[in-house]
Scaffold this active site. Structure first.
Site, PDB file in Angstrom:
ATOM      1  N   LYS A 181      -4.054   4.570  -2.385  1.00  0.00           N
ATOM      2  CA  LYS A 181      -3.300   3.895  -1.305  1.00  0.00           C
ATOM      3  C   LYS A 181      -3.240   4.822  -0.097  1.00  0.00           C
ATOM      4  CE  LYS A 181       1.234   1.601  -0.697  1.00  0.00           C
ATOM      5  NZ  LYS A 181       2.504   1.265  -1.397  1.00  0.00           N
TER       6      LYS A 181
ATOM      7  N   SER B 297       3.779  -3.446  -1.346  1.00  0.00           N
ATOM      8  CA  SER B 297       2.961  -2.997  -0.257  1.00  0.00           C
ATOM      9  C   SER B 297       1.620  -2.403  -0.688  1.00  0.00           C
ATOM     10  CB  SER B 297       3.720  -1.950   0.567  1.00  0.00           C
ATOM     11  OG  SER B 297       3.977  -0.812  -0.239  1.00  0.00           O
TER      12      SER B 297
ATOM     13  N   SER C   3       6.528  -1.893  -5.000  1.00  0.00           N
ATOM     14  CA  SER C   3       5.194  -2.013  -4.402  1.00  0.00           C
ATOM     15  C   SER C   3       4.012  -1.755  -5.325  1.00  0.00           C
ATOM     16  CB  SER C   3       5.075  -1.093  -3.199  1.00  0.00           C
ATOM     17  OG  SER C   3       5.744  -1.663  -2.127  1.00  0.00           O
TER      18      SER C   3
HETATM   19  N1  GLN Z   1       8.972  -4.667  -0.764  1.00  0.00           N
HETATM   20  C1  GLN Z   1       9.813  -3.504  -0.675  1.00  0.00           C
HETATM   21  C2  GLN Z   1      10.016  -3.114   0.758  1.00  0.00           C
HETATM   22  O1  GLN Z   1       9.443  -3.739   1.607  1.00  0.00           O
HETATM   23  C3  GLN Z   1       9.265  -2.389  -1.504  1.00  0.00           C
HETATM   24  C4  GLN Z   1       8.246  -1.601  -0.822  1.00  0.00           C
HETATM   25  C5  GLN Z   1       7.717  -0.462  -1.653  1.00  0.00           C
HETATM   26  O2  GLN Z   1       7.959  -0.365  -2.850  1.00  0.00           O
HETATM   27  N2  GLN Z   1       7.037   0.442  -0.990  1.00  0.00           N
HETATM   28  O3  GLN Z   1      10.764  -2.230   1.057  1.00  0.00           O
END
Ligand code: GLN
Length: 490
Positions: free
Chosen positions: A79, A154, A178
């Protein structure tokens, strides 16, 4: 495409060449990049020469009778908020579009010393903020089974790439889900280790008290194998635990007799897609058939996790992102004569950050500002402690269960654009994933079936279920997850 375990076993015995595995993965990554907007848009960048050179070195070691390590020749994707000391690390942001990190993250170094071949970097919601992959400054990632849908986020590119078979394993980061949510959407395993289990040195910080590096793969075995290589203490990360790494694959085939799995009553259950309920019920039956005792449990504050998370995570993000000021890293806006430092900060940040990141920064600075701190931040921290206590209470050594089973997401992958106009709707996606981050516990999403396809345009979309365990009990989580995976496949 073979899994990581098969590739590594083949390479170590000389039956498979690391160079062939790398060339195949690079070809698939190249197809994705060349397809541009028509492709999945999973891969942002690839390291062709470097990857082929490392694969060649691995084959040479095997030829000399050496063992290149447990991930010998396994092509991996990373990532793009995890630093690589080669190529760029963009975080899916205009701000870091051309940023080159001077060092690799500990997890990347450990992958490479275990013999893995890093082939490229994957798309993501900017700085990890999002649940759909639509908040990347470089354009959305698409779902491998249905281009009109999101792969989740994400870690959108990591999930789409593994789902499409570009590479068998990808690293992601999980601050509020994410790794697990896109894994669930794409029919993959997504493992978020215990807070502190994997070093975050070189992971660009989003919310430091929640962030963990995690693994996306097509099987529990591959996730466990990868975790074994990246876990363990790192003196460069002060939050890294002293717990040594283990061989997390070692318990996979062991019996589940005597294991107790708690299933919480969920106030939000009626709002979930019917296939989520079905997946949980099927999983309970499958686990019972293997000797697991299913225990009904209460986690009364579980559903307060989203409001607490969306105070704490933006608060920490606003502080972490203050370093992007146009002076030290990344984008620097042009100034007119007479314009000063204030304009430089403001303009660089306005040009560099996308809408969602700005929303988080504003929210975070607001909840931390004097007069609101007690009402929002302090309250959220109290809720966090209550949630953590409820989990550690049921899962204690003398508690009622060894792990908790619940949905990963309220429904399957949704359509591109479906939730972009309503940030709250997108945030509610995280209702089942944020508790494990708030409590710092390990959690894994594992495929547990598909939708019927009748309300999803004929496409049967994957549904995952989630297990949350005791701190540092990843081996047992993987063992239970492996049993779920086996029964979902039969
Ligand atoms: N969807 C969550 C957010 O937008 C988690 C994101 C993540 O785990 N990086 O904060």
């Amino acid at each position: 495409m073979s899994g990581a375990f098969e590739i590594a076993s083949g390479v170590r015995t000389g039956a498979v060449r690391a160079q062939d595995a790398a060339a195949d993965a690079l070809r698939r990554a190249r197809e994705d990049i060349d397809a541009g907007e028509d492709g999945l848009h999973a891969v942002l960048q690839m390291f062709e020469d470097r990857a082929m050179a490392s694969a060649e070195a691995i084959d040479a070691r095997v030829a000399r009778g050496e063992d290149p390590g447990p991930l010998a020749g396994v092509p991996v994707l990373v990532k793009d908020n995890i630093c690589t000391g080669f190529g760029r690390t963009t975080c899916g942001s205009r701000f870091l579009e051309r940023y080159e990190s001077p060092f690799s993250a500990t997890c990347v170094e450990r992958l490479e010393s275990a013999g893995a071949v890093v082939i490229g970097k994957t798309n993501l919601d900017e700085f990890g903020m999002g649940s759909s992959g639509e908040h990347s400054a470089f354009g959305p990632t698409r779902h491998p089974l249905d281009r009109e849908r999101v792969p989740g986020g994400s870690s959108s590119g990591s999930a789409a790439a593994v789902g499409a078979g570009i590479a068998p394993v990808a690293l992601g980061s999980d601050t509020g889900g994410s790794v697990r949510q896109p894994a669930s959407f794409c029919g993959l395993v997504g493992l978020k280790p215990t807070y502190g289990r994997v070093s975050r040195w070189g992971l660009v910080a989003f919310a430091s008290s929640l962030d963990q590096v995690g693994v996306l793969s097509a099987s529990v075995r591959d996730a466990a194998l990868t975790l074994s290589s990246i876990a363990g203490h790192d003196p460069r990360d002060s939050t890294s635990s002293a717990h040594p790494s283990e061989d997390f694959t070692r318990e996979l085939a062991q019996t589940l007799d005597g294991i107790r799995v708690g299933v919480p009553k969920l106030a939000s259950a009626s709002q979930n897609h019917p296939s989520v309920h079905d997946a949980i019920e099927r999983t309970k039956t499958a686990l019972q058939a293997r000797g697991v005792q299913i225990v009904p449990i209460e986690l009364p504050s579980l559903e307060q996790a989203v409001p607490a998370y969306y105070v704490i995570a933006p608060a920490e993000a606003s502080s972490n992102l203050a370093r992007f000021d146009g002076v030290r890293y990344g984008r620097r806006a042009a100034l007119q004569p007479g314009e000063g430092l204030d304009v430089l900060y403001k303009r660089s940040r306005t040009e560099g950050f996308g809408e969602e990141v700005r929303r988080r920064i504003m929210l975070g600075t607001h909840v931390l500002s004097s007069g609101y701190y007690d009402a929002y931040y302090e309250t959220a921290m109290r809720v966090r402690r209550v949630i953590a206590r409820e989990f550690t209470g049921v899962c204690a050594e003398n508690g009622v269960c060894d792990a908790v089973l619940m949905p990963t997401t309220p429904g399957p992958a949704f359509r591109l654009g479906e939730k972009t106009t309503d940030p709250l709707a997108l945030w509610l996606e995280d209702v089942y994933t944020t508790p494990a981050n708030l409590a710092g516990l390990p959690a894994i999403s594992v495929p547990a079936g598909f939708t019927e396809g009748t309300d999803t345009g004929g496409v049967r979309l994957p549904i995952g279920v989630q297990l949350i365990g005791r701190a540092f009990d990843e081996a047992r989580l993987c063992r239970i997850a492996h049993a779920i995976e086996v029964s979902a496949q039969s």
